[in-house]
Design an enzyme around this catalytic site. Sequence first.
Site, PDB file in Angstrom:
ATOM      1  N   HIS A  33      66.914  13.668  44.769  1.00 51.97           N
ATOM      2  CA  HIS A  33      65.785  14.556  44.597  1.00 51.97           C
ATOM      3  C   HIS A  33      65.642  15.593  45.570  1.00 51.97           C
ATOM      4  O   HIS A  33      66.121  15.491  46.518  1.00 51.97           O
ATOM      5  CB  HIS A  33      64.475  13.533  44.400  1.00 51.97           C
ATOM      6  N   GLU A  57      54.000   6.305  33.543  1.00 63.10           N
ATOM      7  CA  GLU A  57      53.116   5.364  34.119  1.00 63.10           C
ATOM      8  C   GLU A  57      51.491   5.778  34.381  1.00 63.10           C
ATOM      9  O   GLU A  57      50.760   4.880  34.094  1.00 63.10           O
ATOM     10  CB  GLU A  57      53.354   5.367  35.910  1.00 63.10           C
ATOM     11  N   TYR A  99      57.905  15.777  43.209  1.00 63.17           N
ATOM     12  CA  TYR A  99      57.623  14.526  43.421  1.00 63.17           C
ATOM     13  C   TYR A  99      57.384  14.185  44.895  1.00 63.17           C
ATOM     14  O   TYR A  99      58.563  14.716  45.796  1.00 63.17           O
ATOM     15  CB  TYR A  99      58.715  13.738  42.924  1.00 63.17           C
ATOM     16  N   ASP A 103      58.634   7.815  36.789  1.00 70.05           N
ATOM     17  CA  ASP A 103      58.934   8.425  37.871  1.00 70.05           C
ATOM     18  C   ASP A 103      60.610   8.521  38.432  1.00 70.05           C
ATOM     19  O   ASP A 103      61.281   7.284  38.022  1.00 70.05           O
ATOM     20  CB  ASP A 103      58.267   7.968  39.140  1.00 70.05           C
ATOM     21  N   GLU A 162      61.704   2.465  41.498  1.00 66.67           N
ATOM     22  CA  GLU A 162      60.518   1.985  41.049  1.00 66.67           C
ATOM     23  C   GLU A 162      60.249   2.367  39.673  1.00 66.67           C
ATOM     24  O   GLU A 162      59.919   1.690  38.548  1.00 66.67           O
ATOM     25  CB  GLU A 162      59.344   2.033  41.808  1.00 66.67           C
ATOM     26  N   ASP A 187      62.663   7.780  40.677  1.00 67.71           N
ATOM     27  CA  ASP A 187      62.909   7.063  41.806  1.00 67.71           C
ATOM     28  C   ASP A 187      63.191   5.637  41.405  1.00 67.71           C
ATOM     29  O   ASP A 187      63.312   5.096  40.098  1.00 67.71           O
ATOM     30  CB  ASP A 187      61.994   6.810  42.948  1.00 67.71           C
TER      31      ASP A 187
END
Length: 910
Positions: free
Chosen positions: A350, A7, A303, A80, A84, A82
């Site tokens: 995570h 990103e 993270y 990332d 999103e 997750d």
Amino acid sequence: MNIVIVESPAKAKTINKYLGSNYQVLASYGHVRDLPPKDGSVQPDDNFAMSWQVDAKSQKRLNEIAAAVKDADRLILATDPDREGEAISWHVLEVLQKKKVLKDKPVERVVFNAITKQAILDAMANPRQLDTPLVDAYLARRALDYLVGFTLSPVLWRKLPGARSAGRVQSVALRLICDREMEIEVFKAQEYWSIVANLQTPGMATFQAGITGFDGKKIGRHDITNEQDATTIRTMLESASFQVGSVVSKPAKRNPSPPFTTSTLQQEASRKLGFSASRTMQVAQKLYEGITIGGETTGLITYMRTDGVQIAGEAISAARKVIGQDYGDNYVPEKPRFYSSKAKNAQEAHEAIRPTDLFRRPKDVARFLDQDQARLYELVWKRTMASQMESAVLERTTIDIDAKNGAKTATLRATGSVVRFDGFLALYQEGRDDDDEEAANRLPAVNDNDALTLAATGAKPVEANQHFTQPPPRYTEASLVKKMEELGIGRPSTYASTLQTLRDREYVELEKKQLVPQDKGRIVTAFLQSFFNRYVEFDFTASLEEQLDRISAGELSWQEVLRDFWRDFSGAVTEIKDLRVSEVLDALNELLAPHIFPDKGDGSNPRACPVCDSGQLSLKVSKFGAFIGCSNYPECSYTRQLAKSGEGEEDGAADGPKVLGQDPETGLDVSLRNGRFGLYVQLGEDSKENKPKRSSLPKTWSASDLDLEKALQLLSLPREVGLHPEDGKPITANLGRYGPYVHHEGTYANLTSPDEVFSVGLNRAVDALAEKRAKGGRGRATAAPLKELGEHPDGGPVNVYEGRYGPYVKWAKVNATLPKDTDPQSVTLEQALELVNAKAAKAPKKATAKKTTTKTAAAKKTTTKKAAAKDGDEAAEKKPAAKKAATKKTPAKKATTKKTAAKAAADDAS
């Protein structure tokens, strides 16, 4: 060549160094597609099909990615770890497939929990395929937020003019804050008394004991309710004999808390560092993406968006070694500690938030970090280390005491806690909302049947003190986040954006760290509770989150969940559309009565108009928001704000004008009044021929201290300070929307306080104006930037400047205001690019007069339909791509108003 997609450009640069020349790492700059803000972007009748749009900036980056992939051997999606991040990878893959550049090239998905060389290389060695259920959960959440905002917000605009927006999670969070405020308003304090005896042992040691029983009856904390009973017990104890009844000492252990999750990090950073939730995430993002240490960019923490409380085995081993080195082997527990989450809907895919290298102590990296980064890193490091340390060993002692005075008897109790072994407390102790840290209270050594006496020196032998019960405290950001997590409302990774949205909408204000609901927020909440109660119920919202989590686990169909929701929700909206505004106001009058029509305490009707005899006070709405007005309007023009201020009540202004005296020049009455915009002073009375002069009270002025002299000063504004020595033109001082100021030829310079408006001299005014012009005020060159950030990808510098209304980011001709509570010196280039790109996308393109005229109706429709097309739940926490600029815009006032409201709904979504 292998193409890797992440990103952030900062991450791309760091990861490229680790992977070498066979890899090219490109940044998507967050989401590359979004739902366009128009009707039909989500189609319930077509199995919730979604139409995605790519804005110009994202299109340019996608073209660059497509060109690179066309000649590549492999595509690696490394966004990332997750939901999103999975969605961004899915969007990029969808676009590349439509461009037909992938062909038979292998596509892999990798995730890494930390930006370190080892973590990235391990991820590259263990690729997987795109997680389809996780993408489905994203689509479901995105569609839900779009449909709720797009459907519900327009209902608010029609029924409650001046309202901004409503959203699926945001509105429930707002309800929590408003419900707590209502509890506080209806709370009735109860008197109670505490009785404490200051006792002394035969060895002359002193301690305190509180009353627990009298004449055979147990006495609780609030059971003594008046001074007479308290005096009776105190008098009895002052002449009593005391003897130890029993002494009980029990060992106890206190275990450390688990490492940080997103929500617990936000809570603890709020309590210990004073950070807002959004500030915490900004700093954590930087620590995750990496800091330059020894010429190399290194990620310092894992993270920061996670529900998990477990950490990797190698991190546990490292923690145990550091504990032994720094504190000794007796602080290392026999076995490693393992944790599991108790939060609802927890997803533990995570690790918890921890330092990437626990041997990297806070003092070793502090010189590479700014103050906020250093403080947050230290907090994460200490919490992680403490989670693997030995438990604290306490000894809790209870002494029960018998008191006798003739036939009268009483019992007292003293409690104390002593730390026998500090364990993890040597390094870290969790903060609490009330700052009530567990303190050692050592009691003297006594034995059963020991005689005691009242202390002869120091405090009174027996103390009887009056107290009153307190209402529940307002939520802080920390306590609200904790409550939302307990109820299972929203996702922890979205709490920061939810809280920021509530403040941006002016639904709540932060006062002394407490979240105080504002009138517009309370009206929206009351409306939703009256007509859409199911959708702001805590259990319903939590159950919907559970369904979304089951979608991500592959247990439910996302279209089926949406279908069940939409059937009932659309039906509820259809029913409300036919309601008249008067019916809505009647419901709100009743629900908000304790707030807007509080009991006067004299038995009179709290809704009676204080000016005319027959009118009833009622909630009114206008394009500027809600206020209280008389039912006899226009014959009676009485108005006031929704909630009476305490000052207004004391001075009578809340119940009608208070005459302060007469103006010596005109002989007209000067009165203090409470209007829809707050307290103000007025000269004379309203009439059809003449509108009286008025002036609002400055926020720092107390109505109770206002007299005729001060009122006349306000009515005399603006005040001429003198003539400017350079051009001989007047300088004036006045009070404005943004506070006190001096003005000269188009330049406005702020003053320090409202009182200075009436005392500022010519020299001070000239200096203030010169200083303002030097900073970029009218008539001089632009001020130097506060911080130079770097180059925009499209060319041109990106800098931070100080503006009249606060700091802002500037690129080319685009100025983007920084969010509230953002430190200008902490802004990164990536954050600045998000702001200026979003601002540039919102700016309408210039159209010819002919096009504007012919397209007015279409433009109105488009701007009105800007509702909840954007998911604020999680997109606001990521790095969203800029939206596509509107191609047409009508100058019509109505369209502009609705566009503002639509944007509010679009950004809401949580």
